[in-house]
Write a protein that holds these residues in place. Structure first.
Motif, mmCIF file in Angstrom:
data_model
loop_
_atom_site.group_PDB
_atom_site.id
_atom_site.type_symbol
_atom_site.label_atom_id
_atom_site.label_comp_id
_atom_site.label_asym_id
_atom_site.label_seq_id
_atom_site.Cartn_x
_atom_site.Cartn_y
_atom_site.Cartn_z
ATOM 1 N N LEU B 166 -19.731 3.108 -21.276
ATOM 2 C CA LEU B 166 -18.945 2.629 -20.133
ATOM 3 C C LEU B 166 -17.453 2.742 -20.412
ATOM 4 N N THR B 168 -14.356 0.599 -19.013
ATOM 5 C CA THR B 168 -14.171 -0.618 -18.242
ATOM 6 C C THR B 168 -12.697 -1.000 -18.237
ATOM 7 N N PHE B 205 -15.781 -1.254 -13.893
ATOM 8 C CA PHE B 205 -16.196 0.021 -14.478
ATOM 9 C C PHE B 205 -15.426 1.167 -13.829
ATOM 10 N N VAL B 208 -19.260 5.738 -16.043
ATOM 11 C CA VAL B 208 -20.549 5.300 -16.572
ATOM 12 C C VAL B 208 -21.294 6.519 -17.129
#
Lengths: 416, 457
Positions: B166, B168, B205, B208
């Motif tokens: 991820l 973020t 996010f 991904v």
């Protein structure tokens, strides 16, 4: 607006990926769920009817793809259209609306006379000169857009040339009333001629009452309910005089509206009978697909099909046109991605909201190009106008035909 | 929201992508959760990771709350913003950055719609299993934030089982990178998994990376009717006990079946108490063997009808019954309260029975359908929000249903998240220490508490 219709929306969002304007903007205000929320807020007194709010609502193309997608049976598109009618209540039509909706559309002879100068304009070569010199740049942009959409018109509208009764070829299996529609008769008379010939070649006697008027859909779109009801009463009266098995149209917009006459004229049982008899041409032809198949010649074309909103979403007809294209020998049928997404035509939407219409159209054109087809087939005059103009500009140009034109070209002996 | 702050937002994402008029904001006052409403101060639609980081930094400095939102399909009120806050809608970040066929991963932006990812990877013979009911609308970012489940959860697991990496954005505008393409990675705390199901309370996010698997070669779809509810439930347990793990093992109760038949006319009998939709997939030989075992076990449990789809078209027809379950229920009454009480799968029968008894006790219509194979049920209460008494009874019924789920060793939410609607039940599940640890984690990520405040706890 009935409040319960508004609270029926469970806000699941199933409509979002189907809505052409949401797909372009990702804005909740440009989505069916958002439009229902706006109308609900007005009903609840949380929002006032503002110019901006009406602008948001008017971005709806009324394609009704949202209704096809909704689990709860909410038809956001129809609700927005109904809302326009409600707001119209008690207000006079503008001079231009009055001219078109009340004085022109209900009178096919006047409508045909009004388009005569356009035919002249094209035939004398004046159109070429005007386009070349860019004279239209001097006029309001809407006029230029309208002129640009105009395809080459036939010499005469079909209503003037078709016989009132076309006999069946071979043993007669029934009688069909043909509802001409304004644009199909005026602009796409060849396709409508093919419709009549295909029906008669299948053994139907085709009655085309010449007095018929516009179906009334343009009135409904402009919020002119009275004009719509007048048209409905007249047409029901006219067709009731004949003993018919079906009433057929090759215009998706007319078909969708004619099927609602029973609902519009609740107190007239003949209207319900009328609506129950209405079929899109593809529905009747598909009934006889096997028989038709035996009469078809090979056509080696790469073809894809665009679902008109008024056929797929409003009438739920999706398989029939595909079935008909697949029976043509050697025809290479390719499924169109997002086939049932609006082409951006939307009645007069492409004139009134050119920017959004073009965005929606661009996506459609890209999808069509991706299929590699050299012919795009559809079944509604609005889509034919919009896509003919757009696809003529591609290199190489992609031809745009009505389903009946393809079948007529394949029929043995050829009709056209 | 004050005008100068809105113009700062405009300077980051552009005028066209900053919404602050009251009409627009009214359209962001809801997500898919019934009964919850909260109008945000502004909405922004950023175009890239950098814009998200800049929005975060700016909101952090000004102490303005931020709530992430994909397509607004949340079913626990999680994507509703605050009147003094900003909603960040991620729909414009919708590109599939990469499908890595060597490492079997896909890297996508958070606004990619789940079914679009399915189509893209399946075109390459690969498979991304998580398939929430909302997959045609919901975004990957939202799926990760809520740890979305779906119909294939029994065999293939949920979103968390596929998230490998991820990006973020943290409140101060810095970017946290966790996980990646390495299959094995045991360095430090597993922040990657912590962020999955964080419901937008720890970060936003911006990218991904998910794991892909080969697409199953074959599948078989079966629709089975049971005159007796307990027999359907026992069949579910015994199929799994027989070491057959179907991809899909879905359940519908009598109320649901009746509504489906009333509206969709798919040919379901009205004298059954339960219907199971079962799909087995994998190697063709294994699929055949599994289908035979499923059929035998269902017969042993006195099913009244067993249909197997001959081809893909027929499979679609059989699956239609399950696919239209929610639609059919939603057409009965205007307000559909859909929950996701989840129990160990051995408790499916007593749980469904308890839900039916509770519905009778409170004079409510509750249809139950759901992912029987993984114990994840969707009791769906059909109400009219104008009937305040009915709504109050529905809440009492759900309170009892959740307490019973907990007593059975289950949980308050299997796939919708805690958000606003389940937060009162969370302490009953995780206890005081659970809440304390979660709050400590929240403090570490978001010291000023600007990220999706009021959600989860």
């Amino acid at each position: 607006m009935e409040y319960v219709k508004l609270i029926n929306c469970m806000r699941c969002g199933m409509c979002l990926p189907q809505c052409p304007t949401y797909k372009e903007t990702f804005l909740e205000t440009a989505s069916p769920r958002g439009r229902v929320a706006l109308m609900r807020k007005i009903e609840e007194g949380d929002l006032e009817v503002s110019e901006r709010l009406l602008e948001y609502l008017s971005l709806c193309l009324d394609c009704q793809a949202c209704a096809s997608a909704c689990p709860c049976g909410v038809n956001a598109g129809e609700m927005v259209a109904g809302y326009r009618c409600e707001r119209r209540d008690g207000k006079e039509l503008s001079t231009m609306e009055n001219l078109i909706l009340r004085r022109l559309l209900p009178h096919p002879d006047r409508l045909e006379a009004a388009t005569a100068p356009m035919r002249l304009y094209q035939r004398t070569g004046l159109q070429k000169v005007v386009r070349k010199l860019g004279i239209l740049k001097m006029f309001p942009p809407t006029l230029e857009r309208m002129e640009g959409l105009l395809p080459e018109l036939p010499v005469k509208p079909l209503r003037q040339t078709i016989d009132e009764v076309t006999p069946a070829v071979g043993p007669e299996r029934g009688t069909i009333g043909f509802f001409l529609g304004c644009v199909m008769s005026l602009v796409f008379s060849e396709a409508s001629y093919a419709t009549v010939k295909l029906l008669s070649s299948l053994g139907y006697r085709v009655v085309t009452p010449k007095a018929q008027k516009c179906c009334g859909a343009p009135n409904m779109l402009s919020g002119d309910r009275e004009g719509l009801l007048d048209a409905a009463r007249f047409n029901v009266d006219l067709f009731a005089g004949h003993r018919l098995d079906f009433i057929v149209t090759d215009c998706g917009g007319c078909g969708a509206e004619l099927k609602k006459y029973g609902h519009h004229l609740e107190d007239d049982s003949r209207a319900a009978t009328f609506s129950a008899q209405v079929r899109d041409i593809t529905q009747v032809l598909a009934l006889h697909a096997d028989e038709l198949k035996a009469k078809l010649n090979p056509l080696s074309l790469k073809v894809t099909y665009h679902d008109p909103c008024h056929i797929a979403h409003c009438q739920g007809i999706r398989q029939e046109p595909r079935t008909l294209l697949r029976i043509v020998p050697e025809l290479d049928f390719r499924e169109l991605p997002e086939a049932d997404a609006c082409c951006g035509s939307g009645g007069t939407y492409n004139i009134e909201k050119p920017e959004m219409s073009d965005r929606v159209l661009r996506r459609k054109v890209e999808n069509i190009k991706a299929t590699g087809a050299d012919v795009l087939v559809t079944a509604n005059p609005g889509c034919l106008l919009q896509l003919r103009k757009a696809l003529a500009q591609e290199t190489p140009p992609i031809r745009v035909l009505h389903v009946t034109e393809v079948l007529a070209a394949s029929l043995l002996p050829p009709l056209l | 929201m004050d005008v100068s702050f809105i113009s700062e937002l405009k300077s980051i994402v552009g005028e066209e992508h900053t919404l602050a008029d009251k009409e627009s904001l009214a359209c962001y006052g809801y997500d898919s959760t019934p009964e919850y409403e909260s109008r945000p101060g502004a909405v922004v639609l950023p175009a890239n990771e950098e814009e998200i980081c800049r929005i975060m930094a700016r909101c952090h400095a000004a102490g303005v709350p931020v709530t992430p939102r994909g397509s607004g399909t949340n079913l626990s009120g999680g994507s509703l913003g605050r009147p003094e806050g900003v909603v960040v809608q991620t729909s414009r970040l919708n590109s599939i950055v990469e499908i890595d066929e060597e490492n079997l991963t896909a890297t996508v932006q958070p606004g990619v719609v789940t079914s679009a990812l399915h189509r893209a990877v399946e075109a390459k013979g690969l498979f991304y299993p998580p398939d929430p009911g909302s997959m045609n609308i919901s975004t990957i970012g939202g799926n990760v934030a809520e740890n979305a489940g779906g119909l294939r959860g029994l065999k293939y697991g949920v979103t968390a089982d596929y998230v490998m990496g991820l990006h973020t954005a943290l409140p101060d505008g810095s970017l946290l990178r966790t996980g990646g393409k390495a299959v094995k990675d045991v360095a430090g705390y597993n922040l990657n998994q912590l962020l999955v199901s964080s419901e937008g309370t720890l970060g936003l996010f911006t990218e991904v990376t998910v794991k892909l698997i080969p697409k199953p070669q074959a599948k078989k779809t079966m629709l089975v009717h049971f005159p007796v509810l307990e027999n359907a439930a026992l069949a579910v347990s015994h199929i799994v006990a027989a070491r057959v793990i179907p991809a899909t093992l879905e359940f519908m109760d009598r109320v649901t079946v009746k509504c489906i038949e009333d509206y969709a006319k798919v040919g379901l009998p009205l004298d059954v108490e339960a219907v199971l939709l079962i799909e087995v997939d994998g190697h063709p030989a294994q699929v055949e063997e599994d289908a035979v075992a499923v059929r035998r076990i269902c017969a042993e449990h006195h099913c009244s009808s067993f249909q197997t789809a001959a081809d893909a078209d027929e499979a679609l027809k059989l699956a239609t019954a399950r696919r239209v379950a929610l639609s059919s229920l939603a057409r009965v009454k205007p307000t559909t309260i859909l929950e996701d009480a989840t129990v160990p799968r051995s408790c499916i029968a007593p749980m469904v029975k308890f839900i039916q008894d509770t519905a009778r006790k409170y004079n409510l219509t509750i249809g139950t359908f759901g992912h029987a194979g993984d114990g994840n049920l969707h009791p769906t209460c059909l109400t009219d929000e104008r009937d305040k008494d009915e709504i109050a009874r529905a809440h009492k019924a759900f309170e009892e249903i959740f307490d019973t789920a907990l007593a059975m060793g289950g949980t308050i939410t299997g796939e919708h998240g805690v958000g606003l609607s389940k937060k009162k039940y969370l302490p009953r599940l995780v206890g005081e220490s659970g809440i304390r640890v979660m709050q400590g984690i929240k403090q570490a990520f978001d010291p000023t508490g600007i990220l999706n405040p009021g959600k989860v706890f």
